[in-house]
Design a protein around this motif. Sequence first.
Motif, PDB file in Angstrom:
ATOM      1  N   TRP A 189       0.872  -1.171  -0.133  1.00 31.70           N
ATOM      2  CA  TRP A 189       0.009  -0.194  -0.007  1.00 31.70           C
ATOM      3  C   TRP A 189       0.894   1.338  -0.012  1.00 31.70           C
ATOM      4  CZ3 TRP A 189      -0.484   4.124   3.016  1.00 31.70           C
ATOM      5  CH2 TRP A 189      -1.738   4.967   2.736  1.00 31.70           C
ATOM      6  N   MET A 190       1.872   1.209   0.892  1.00 24.68           N
ATOM      7  CA  MET A 190       2.991   2.368   0.829  1.00 24.68           C
ATOM      8  C   MET A 190       3.503   2.664  -0.501  1.00 24.68           C
ATOM      9  SD  MET A 190       4.206   1.470   4.748  1.00 24.68           S
ATOM     10  CE  MET A 190       5.708   2.575   4.625  1.00 24.68           C
ATOM     11  N   LEU A 191       3.824   1.586  -1.160  1.00 24.92           N
ATOM     12  CA  LEU A 191       4.677   1.946  -2.499  1.00 24.92           C
ATOM     13  C   LEU A 191       3.608   2.471  -3.435  1.00 24.92           C
ATOM     14  CD1 LEU A 191       6.498  -1.429  -3.204  1.00 24.92           C
ATOM     15  CD2 LEU A 191       7.383   0.708  -3.018  1.00 24.92           C
ATOM     16  N   ASN A 192       2.224   2.218  -3.323  1.00 21.99           N
ATOM     17  CA  ASN A 192       1.298   2.845  -4.489  1.00 21.99           C
ATOM     18  C   ASN A 192       0.622   4.247  -3.878  1.00 21.99           C
ATOM     19  OD1 ASN A 192       1.399   0.491  -6.080  1.00 21.99           O
ATOM     20  ND2 ASN A 192      -0.055  -0.422  -4.798  1.00 21.99           N
ATOM     21  N   GLU A 193       0.949   4.671  -2.561  1.00 20.34           N
ATOM     22  CA  GLU A 193       0.499   5.695  -2.076  1.00 20.34           C
ATOM     23  C   GLU A 193       1.463   6.854  -1.510  1.00 20.34           C
ATOM     24  OE1 GLU A 193      -2.811   6.642  -2.107  1.00 20.34           O
ATOM     25  OE2 GLU A 193      -3.237   4.530  -2.709  1.00 20.34           O
ATOM     26  N   LYS A 194       2.599   6.843  -2.057  1.00 21.62           N
ATOM     27  CA  LYS A 194       3.812   7.473  -1.744  1.00 21.62           C
ATOM     28  C   LYS A 194       3.463   9.020  -2.015  1.00 21.62           C
ATOM     29  CE  LYS A 194       7.253   5.824  -4.176  1.00 21.62           C
ATOM     30  NZ  LYS A 194       6.611   5.041  -5.044  1.00 21.62           N
ATOM     31  N   PRO A 195       3.507   9.776  -0.754  1.00 24.52           N
ATOM     32  CA  PRO A 195       3.408  11.177  -0.973  1.00 24.52           C
ATOM     33  C   PRO A 195       4.606  11.795  -1.523  1.00 24.52           C
ATOM     34  CG  PRO A 195       4.203  10.699   1.216  1.00 24.52           C
ATOM     35  CD  PRO A 195       3.962   9.297   0.696  1.00 24.52           C
ATOM     36  N   VAL A 196       4.165  13.118  -2.000  1.00 29.97           N
ATOM     37  CA  VAL A 196       5.155  13.903  -2.564  1.00 29.97           C
ATOM     38  C   VAL A 196       6.409  14.290  -1.330  1.00 29.97           C
ATOM     39  CG1 VAL A 196       5.806  16.151  -3.940  1.00 29.97           C
ATOM     40  CG2 VAL A 196       3.900  14.503  -4.622  1.00 29.97           C
ATOM     41  N   ILE A 197       7.422  14.273  -1.625  1.00 35.16           N
ATOM     42  CA  ILE A 197       8.404  14.835  -0.629  1.00 35.16           C
ATOM     43  C   ILE A 197       8.987  16.275  -1.003  1.00 35.16           C
ATOM     44  CG2 ILE A 197      10.641  14.562   0.550  1.00 35.16           C
ATOM     45  CD1 ILE A 197       8.688  12.423   1.068  1.00 35.16           C
ATOM     46  N   ASP A 198       8.601  17.256  -0.278  1.00 35.23           N
ATOM     47  CA  ASP A 198       8.901  18.528  -0.306  1.00 35.23           C
ATOM     48  C   ASP A 198      10.430  18.970  -0.204  1.00 35.23           C
ATOM     49  OD1 ASP A 198       6.465  19.281  -1.375  1.00 35.23           O
ATOM     50  OD2 ASP A 198       5.806  19.561   0.657  1.00 35.23           O
ATOM     51  N   ASP A 199      10.842  18.613   1.256  1.00 34.02           N
ATOM     52  CA  ASP A 199      12.122  18.956   1.479  1.00 34.02           C
ATOM     53  C   ASP A 199      12.857  17.637   2.487  1.00 34.02           C
ATOM     54  OD1 ASP A 199      12.260  21.818   0.968  1.00 34.02           O
ATOM     55  OD2 ASP A 199      10.464  21.988   2.359  1.00 34.02           O
ATOM     56  N   LEU A 200      13.898  17.531   2.465  1.00 36.00           N
ATOM     57  CA  LEU A 200      14.539  16.902   3.470  1.00 36.00           C
ATOM     58  C   LEU A 200      15.208  17.351   4.520  1.00 36.00           C
ATOM     59  CD1 LEU A 200      16.358  14.086   1.184  1.00 36.00           C
ATOM     60  CD2 LEU A 200      14.079  13.725   2.300  1.00 36.00           C
ATOM     61  N   VAL A 201      15.048  17.144   5.886  1.00 38.17           N
ATOM     62  CA  VAL A 201      15.463  17.582   7.166  1.00 38.17           C
ATOM     63  C   VAL A 201      15.934  16.704   7.764  1.00 38.17           C
ATOM     64  CG1 VAL A 201      13.616  19.645   6.860  1.00 38.17           C
ATOM     65  CG2 VAL A 201      13.414  17.553   8.375  1.00 38.17           C
ATOM     66  N   HIS A 229      18.401  10.468  10.909  1.00 36.96           N
ATOM     67  CA  HIS A 229      18.794  10.530   9.694  1.00 36.96           C
ATOM     68  C   HIS A 229      18.098  11.645   8.871  1.00 36.96           C
ATOM     69  CE1 HIS A 229      14.884   8.023   9.741  1.00 36.96           C
ATOM     70  NE2 HIS A 229      14.534   8.587   8.589  1.00 36.96           N
ATOM     71  N   TRP A 230      18.181  11.707   7.472  1.00 39.77           N
ATOM     72  CA  TRP A 230      17.689  12.790   6.683  1.00 39.77           C
ATOM     73  C   TRP A 230      16.491  12.235   6.349  1.00 39.77           C
ATOM     74  CZ3 TRP A 230      19.788  17.495   6.947  1.00 39.77           C
ATOM     75  CH2 TRP A 230      21.064  17.756   7.390  1.00 39.77           C
ATOM     76  N   GLY A 231      15.173  12.867   6.281  1.00 39.19           N
ATOM     77  CA  GLY A 231      13.955  12.333   5.829  1.00 39.19           C
ATOM     78  C   GLY A 231      12.962  13.770   5.634  1.00 39.19           C
ATOM     79  N   ASP A 232      11.765  13.385   5.530  1.00 37.03           N
ATOM     80  CA  ASP A 232      10.661  14.269   5.429  1.00 37.03           C
ATOM     81  C   ASP A 232      10.378  14.629   6.911  1.00 37.03           C
ATOM     82  OD1 ASP A 232       7.811  15.024   5.546  1.00 37.03           O
ATOM     83  OD2 ASP A 232       8.069  14.859   3.351  1.00 37.03           O
ATOM     84  N   ARG A 233      10.145  15.974   7.406  1.00 37.15           N
ATOM     85  CA  ARG A 233       9.656  16.066   8.415  1.00 37.15           C
ATOM     86  C   ARG A 233       8.327  15.524   9.119  1.00 37.15           C
ATOM     87  NH1 ARG A 233      10.025  21.385   8.786  1.00 37.15           N
ATOM     88  NH2 ARG A 233      10.700  21.698   6.637  1.00 37.15           N
ATOM     89  N   ARG A 234       7.329  15.045   8.184  1.00 33.74           N
ATOM     90  CA  ARG A 234       6.253  14.154   8.434  1.00 33.74           C
ATOM     91  C   ARG A 234       6.642  12.819   9.209  1.00 33.74           C
ATOM     92  NH1 ARG A 234       3.208  15.356   3.074  1.00 33.74           N
ATOM     93  NH2 ARG A 234       5.494  14.801   2.380  1.00 33.74           N
ATOM     94  N   GLU A 235       7.812  12.383   8.958  1.00 33.81           N
ATOM     95  CA  GLU A 235       8.170  11.173   9.392  1.00 33.81           C
ATOM     96  C   GLU A 235       8.231  11.235  10.988  1.00 33.81           C
ATOM     97  OE1 GLU A 235      11.687   7.571   9.115  1.00 33.81           O
ATOM     98  OE2 GLU A 235      11.374   9.398   7.518  1.00 33.81           O
ATOM     99  N   ASP A 236       8.960  12.355  11.447  1.00 30.28           N
ATOM    100  CA  ASP A 236       8.915  12.673  12.905  1.00 30.28           C
ATOM    101  C   ASP A 236       7.457  12.684  13.399  1.00 30.28           C
ATOM    102  OD1 ASP A 236      11.434  11.901  13.780  1.00 30.28           O
ATOM    103  OD2 ASP A 236      12.082  13.985  13.538  1.00 30.28           O
ATOM    104  N   ILE A 237       6.907  13.771  12.877  1.00 32.49           N
ATOM    105  CA  ILE A 237       5.663  13.964  13.112  1.00 32.49           C
ATOM    106  C   ILE A 237       4.647  12.875  13.257  1.00 32.49           C
ATOM    107  CG2 ILE A 237       3.551  15.546  12.674  1.00 32.49           C
ATOM    108  CD1 ILE A 237       5.487  17.732  11.356  1.00 32.49           C
ATOM    109  N   GLY A 238       4.692  11.979  12.385  1.00 25.34           N
ATOM    110  CA  GLY A 238       3.753  10.885  12.085  1.00 25.34           C
ATOM    111  C   GLY A 238       4.269   9.882  13.432  1.00 25.34           C
ATOM    112  N   TRP A 239       5.412   9.817  13.613  1.00 25.57           N
ATOM    113  CA  TRP A 239       5.941   8.853  14.873  1.00 25.57           C
ATOM    114  C   TRP A 239       5.397   9.524  16.086  1.00 25.57           C
ATOM    115  CZ3 TRP A 239       8.179   4.239  14.382  1.00 25.57           C
ATOM    116  CH2 TRP A 239       9.078   3.643  15.612  1.00 25.57           C
ATOM    117  N   PHE A 240       5.721  10.695  16.247  1.00 28.29           N
ATOM    118  CA  PHE A 240       5.246  11.623  17.859  1.00 28.29           C
ATOM    119  C   PHE A 240       3.847  11.277  17.966  1.00 28.29           C
ATOM    120  CE2 PHE A 240       3.952  14.864  20.350  1.00 28.29           C
ATOM    121  CZ  PHE A 240       4.603  14.761  21.258  1.00 28.29           C
TER     122      PHE A 240
END
Length: 334
Positions: A189-201, A229-240
């Motif tokens: 599902w994740m492979l098919n629904e990848k969001p657009v990445i704006d910035d890596l932070v 690591h470097w990634g999309d800010r939403r990765e940290d926000i989603g985890w929290f």
Amino acid sequence: MDDVQFQDLKNLLVQRLDFDRNTDMSIKKLSGGAIQENWAILGQKNHENFEIVLRKNSETSVEVSSDREQEYRLLERLHALNICVPQPLLFEKKDNFLNSDFFIMEKISGSAEGHKLVRLKDETLQQKILKDIGQCLADLHQIETDAEIEKILPKPQKETYLSDLIADLYAQLDKLQRHRPVLEFALSWMLNEKPVIDDLVLIHGDYRIGNIMINQDHVSGILDWEFSHWGDRREDIGWFTAKCWRFGQDNQIAGGIGAYKNFMQAYAERTEIYIPEFELKFWHILSHVRWAIIAMQQSNRNQNNTQASLELALTEFLVPQLEKNILDIIGEKE
């Protein structure tokens, strides 16, 4: 740590950190730290109490965790950039009396016990804490490029960042040799629904209650940078904000202690970026898949340990609930 190692450690602290030689020193293993070992040390320096923490490798490790030298060098740079981290003090390579890479950092005051922090009865206090948590994360995410950090943590290509991340999760799951149809479905599902990445932070990678030290009404330090690591800010926000890290307070989306809008408003005060909650579906699924894989890796570590660990052995029992959460999120029931 045996008596000989303890004496060698004391000698090192006297020589490198100017601990007073002729005074008592105490050491105890800290709770938590399921992936690395943390030891609290109390001694004296200039005839005053001085507290530090020694952080070393466990006997076994999780594959995606960084090594201690990498984590130490990152802490050095973050401390120089005024990110809220404990001050790193010294690093020692593996060829030593502990037979492990280890580093020593200042001991910061406060509590990181998630099950207690999410049950504070004072709403005003919770809001103050949540605001500081949001702003500390914002300060970290302001780091979009840094030559020194990029030597420690190479920056990936933005265009392939998510595909590589998902491929790595597939590889970790395959290596575990577990038959988990829900996790396989989620990765597809994740492979098919990848969001657009704006910035890596620069992201922490494990930003949650439990790794954030709270002293009264503010953050006194952010701990455990081994997954940074470097990634999309939403990765940290989603985890929290993921359900698996709310410590049972499911109605409090922001880490189990407050409302999502309050957390993001605090974040936006520093970054001028507000991530709407509807953008987190992908990142919440990622969080649950990643935690489920780590939970199974922890179970494997118990089997490989010379001493059995009930904590590690029981971690895999979290996986069915994590899989249910995944299905609820995909089905928009959560």
